[in-house]
Design a protein around this motif. Sequence first.
Motif: not given
Lengths: 229, 121
Positions: B40-56
């Motif tokens: 789910l997380l990987f998909t959300a990052l790939m689809l730019k629904i969720y941004r790397l900076e918000w979780i890194e």
Amino acid sequence: MEFNLLAAFFATLTVATYFLTNIVYLRYRKTLLNPVLASTAILAIVLVMANVSYDTYMTGGSWVGTLLGPAVVALAIPLYKQRDLLFTNLIPVISGIVAGVTVGMASGVLFTQLFRFSEQLILTVLPKSLTTPVAMQVASNLGGIPSLAAVFVMVAGFTGYILGPSLLSWLHIDSAIGRGIGLGTSAHGMGTAKAFEYGQQEASMSSVAMTLSAVLGALLGPIAAWLLL
Amino acid sequence: MKYIYTLLHILVIVGFYLMGEQLQDFFNIPLPGSIIGFLLLFTALMLKIYRLEWIESGAHFVLAFLPLYFIPATVGVIEYGKLFSGKGILLIPIVMASTFLAMASAGWVSQYAAKRKERSD
């Protein structure tokens, strides 16, 4: 109340042992001082000497173990950062991982069957090449023994870490892709730690292999068990 | 302030994990909840629904201590002293041999496929 104090004590003991062995490891960098191996040995000796059962230890130990789930989710971040490497080499990466996971599971099942081990033990050996949290969950879903599966995962990890480089050079597997995918698929995080010693490309390939083989292994585990048993 | 972000990121990671567990439970998916959360997380990052900076930063923190979380499970070896003192000791060379085969096949197949791809490019 006394029970909770005891649980807190065992959780703290686990964390403290890890940090102490980690300091020693970072100073001497000897494979046998690996924090997981050293902490496990120390805690096992302490528990056996003090006559404490594993169940009692796990009242607090399980607090630390619970963090495995979120840690697996967090592995999405390194994979996302290496997505370019992954997508430009998609076919070699995927075919290597599929081959490795299949051969690893099939050979594990066949060898244990050959020596007439019980079905429960066969299912426990099956996920050994997957990263610990996934291997434990696959073993438990299939009817194996999760804590024993974790022991086999460590054996696979140390095999890759210590003997992997000799095997790879013997077989003339000398490219970044070959080394990284080989180490990560068969020996998960410990293989990836070894891949870092070769270089960044090997390390990235190995962590991609570790993550994807975990996903693939979780999917293939039930199929392998159904086909081979 | 940095620590507050790290803490929030960790909560998001735990959120994805719990979401994975819930989905696994609800749809009876034959995958561990943690792997579903990961996908789910990987998909959300790939689809730019969720941004790397918000979780890194939370992910860095959680992964920094990755080996620690394995220890309670591996201490479980104390329960199997009997197994490894008998025939069960054979399981160690079995696991080692099977690991060799997995490494050889994964490494060889990926190297072979990469070289073929290079030649055809």
